[in-house]
Design a protein around this motif. Structure first.
Motif, PDB file in Angstrom:
ATOM      1  N   MET A  47       0.826  -1.199   0.000  1.00 54.22           N
ATOM      2  CA  MET A  47       0.000   0.000   0.000  1.00 54.22           C
ATOM      3  C   MET A  47       0.866   1.257   0.000  1.00 54.22           C
ATOM      4  N   ARG A  48       0.536   2.188  -0.834  1.00 56.15           N
ATOM      5  CA  ARG A  48       1.229   3.478  -0.853  1.00 56.15           C
ATOM      6  C   ARG A  48       0.426   4.494  -0.046  1.00 56.15           C
ATOM      7  N   ALA A  49       1.155   5.419   0.543  1.00 55.78           N
ATOM      8  CA  ALA A  49       0.502   6.407   1.408  1.00 55.78           C
ATOM      9  C   ALA A  49      -0.534   7.240   0.664  1.00 55.78           C
ATOM     10  N   ASP A  50      -0.314   7.459  -0.638  1.00 52.38           N
ATOM     11  CA  ASP A  50      -1.226   8.296  -1.407  1.00 52.38           C
ATOM     12  C   ASP A  50      -2.331   7.489  -2.092  1.00 52.38           C
ATOM     13  N   ASN A  51      -2.366   6.177  -1.834  1.00 49.63           N
ATOM     14  CA  ASN A  51      -3.360   5.315  -2.484  1.00 49.63           C
ATOM     15  C   ASN A  51      -4.581   5.179  -1.576  1.00 49.63           C
ATOM     16  N   THR A  52      -5.403   6.215  -1.549  1.00 51.31           N
ATOM     17  CA  THR A  52      -6.583   6.224  -0.677  1.00 51.31           C
ATOM     18  C   THR A  52      -7.556   5.117  -1.047  1.00 51.31           C
ATOM     19  N   PHE A  53      -7.736   4.890  -2.343  1.00 53.34           N
ATOM     20  CA  PHE A  53      -8.653   3.851  -2.810  1.00 53.34           C
ATOM     21  C   PHE A  53      -8.187   2.475  -2.330  1.00 53.34           C
ATOM     22  N   GLY A  54      -6.878   2.206  -2.465  1.00 52.93           N
ATOM     23  CA  GLY A  54      -6.334   0.923  -2.034  1.00 52.93           C
ATOM     24  C   GLY A  54      -6.409   0.748  -0.530  1.00 52.93           C
ATOM     25  N   GLN A  55      -6.192   1.833   0.214  1.00 52.16           N
ATOM     26  CA  GLN A  55      -6.255   1.763   1.668  1.00 52.16           C
ATOM     27  C   GLN A  55      -7.650   1.366   2.146  1.00 52.16           C
ATOM     28  N   LYS A  56      -8.680   1.848   1.457  1.00 53.67           N
ATOM     29  CA  LYS A  56     -10.056   1.495   1.831  1.00 53.67           C
ATOM     30  C   LYS A  56     -10.291   0.001   1.622  1.00 53.67           C
ATOM     31  N   PHE A  57      -9.781  -0.521   0.500  1.00 59.19           N
ATOM     32  CA  PHE A  57      -9.900  -1.959   0.249  1.00 59.19           C
ATOM     33  C   PHE A  57      -9.147  -2.751   1.316  1.00 59.19           C
ATOM     34  N   PHE A  58      -7.979  -2.251   1.721  1.00 59.77           N
ATOM     35  CA  PHE A  58      -7.159  -2.939   2.713  1.00 59.77           C
ATOM     36  C   PHE A  58      -7.879  -2.993   4.065  1.00 59.77           C
ATOM     37  N   GLU A  59      -8.474  -1.902   4.458  1.00 59.29           N
ATOM     38  CA  GLU A  59      -9.207  -1.873   5.731  1.00 59.29           C
ATOM     39  C   GLU A  59     -10.385  -2.843   5.692  1.00 59.29           C
ATOM     40  N   GLN A  60     -11.058  -2.917   4.558  1.00 61.69           N
ATOM     41  CA  GLN A  60     -12.168  -3.864   4.418  1.00 61.69           C
ATOM     42  C   GLN A  60     -11.648  -5.297   4.451  1.00 61.69           C
ATOM     43  N   PHE A  61     -10.494  -5.521   3.820  1.00 61.94           N
ATOM     44  CA  PHE A  61      -9.889  -6.853   3.812  1.00 61.94           C
ATOM     45  C   PHE A  61      -9.602  -7.318   5.238  1.00 61.94           C
ATOM     46  N   LYS A  62      -9.074  -6.442   6.073  1.00 64.09           N
ATOM     47  CA  LYS A  62      -8.733  -6.802   7.448  1.00 64.09           C
ATOM     48  C   LYS A  62      -9.975  -7.127   8.282  1.00 64.09           C
ATOM     49  N   LYS A  63     -11.106  -6.570   7.890  1.00 65.87           N
ATOM     50  CA  LYS A  63     -12.346  -6.850   8.621  1.00 65.87           C
ATOM     51  C   LYS A  63     -12.937  -8.210   8.269  1.00 65.87           C
ATOM     52  N   THR A  64     -12.609  -8.713   7.098  1.00 63.86           N
ATOM     53  CA  THR A  64     -13.247  -9.936   6.610  1.00 63.86           C
ATOM     54  C   THR A  64     -12.289 -11.115   6.432  1.00 63.86           C
ATOM     55  N   ASN A  65     -10.986 -10.917   6.695  1.00 57.03           N
ATOM     56  CA  ASN A  65     -10.005 -11.984   6.510  1.00 57.03           C
ATOM     57  C   ASN A  65      -9.075 -12.076   7.720  1.00 57.03           C
TER      58      ASN A  65
END
Length: 256
Positions: A47-65
């Motif tokens: 994840m890159r610091a400026d990748n807001t879209f990717g960060q949202k996916f990552f946070e969702q991933f941590k909630k479900t995996n």
């Protein structure tokens, strides 16, 4: 009292001698491995610091995996040959974040230890390649640290592979076959544990079965486009020429 002590020492010596005589040093068998991956740590590095879209996916991933992903594999060995085969991933994840080669087992690897030839089937996206080349020479540094793995006393060795990957391996000379999981080998005994501490991934043996393995089991993989390591690098670089730094990471894990 002296006679009792001498008698006890003699008995202990006899027991140790008998145990040593009865100890088996298998040159054939089956080893079950588990690969443990810290998914949150590995994906977080992408994840890159400026990748807001990717960060949202990552946070969702941590909630479900779950944080740790366990993958199983089997290593068959017989004297001078080994075959490492990953089992099918039974975990369920529909996220593109978990699809990279650093998060999955994509290699089936056959090694001829005497000839120092390795043949691997590698899955690149949806296509299979058969990569046949010489065995990677690893400059291991053996240490005095020991630990028990799957009932075997193992010694630690360290190395750097692919210029940047720090590897910690544990091998046992009680299995006098210079093999190991994935493409790791070259130690004076079977490697039963591998850790990539900076990359949050490890392989450790869970069981070792001492038994004969039929020659038809330990065979090189087939069904794929034939190439060598240089050819594999060229193919991946051409396919991922627009990926930037991500292409280097993908290639690193593909060649591991």
């Amino acid at each position: 009292m002296k006679q009792i002590i001498i008698t006890l020492l003699l008995l202990q010596s006899m027991i140790c001698t008998v145990s040593a005589q009865n100890a088996r040093f298998p040159t054939e068998g089956v080893i079950e491995f588990e690969r443990n991956t810290n998914m949150y740590a590995v994906i977080g590095k992408h994840m890159r610091a400026d990748n807001t879209f990717g960060q949202k996916f990552f946070e969702q991933f941590k909630k479900t995996n779950p944080q740790f992903k366990i993958l199983k594999s089997t290593l068959y060995f017989s004297k001078d040959k080994t075959l490492f085969k990953p089992e099918e991933d039974q975990s369920v994840s529909n996220s593109y974040l978990s699809s990279g080669p650093d998060l999955n087992q994509i290699n089936t690897t056959y090694t001829e230890l005497n000839q120092l030839i390795q043949t691997s089937r590698k899955k690149v996206f949806e296509e299979n390649f058969i990569v046949k080349d010489t065995v990677r020479k690893i400059n291991w540094k053996i240490t005095n640290e020991t630990r028990e793995i799957a009932g075997y006393q193992c010694r630690r060795a360290n190395a750097i592979v692919l210029d940047s990957i720090y590897v910690v391996a544990f091998y046992t000379d009680q299995i006098p076959v210079s093999g190991g999981p994935e493409s790791f080998n070259g130690l004076p005994g079977m490697i039963l544990g591998v850790a990539l501490p900076h990359d949050n991934i490890s392989w450790f043996a869970k069981s070792v079965t001492d038994k004969s393995v039929e020659a038809s089991v330990i065979m090189p993989p087939t069904k794929g486009k034939l190439t060598d390591n240089k050819g594999m690098v060229k193919i991946v670089n051409e396919a991922l020429k627009d990926w930037g730094e991500d292409a280097k990471s993908y290639l690193k894990w593909l060649l591991l």
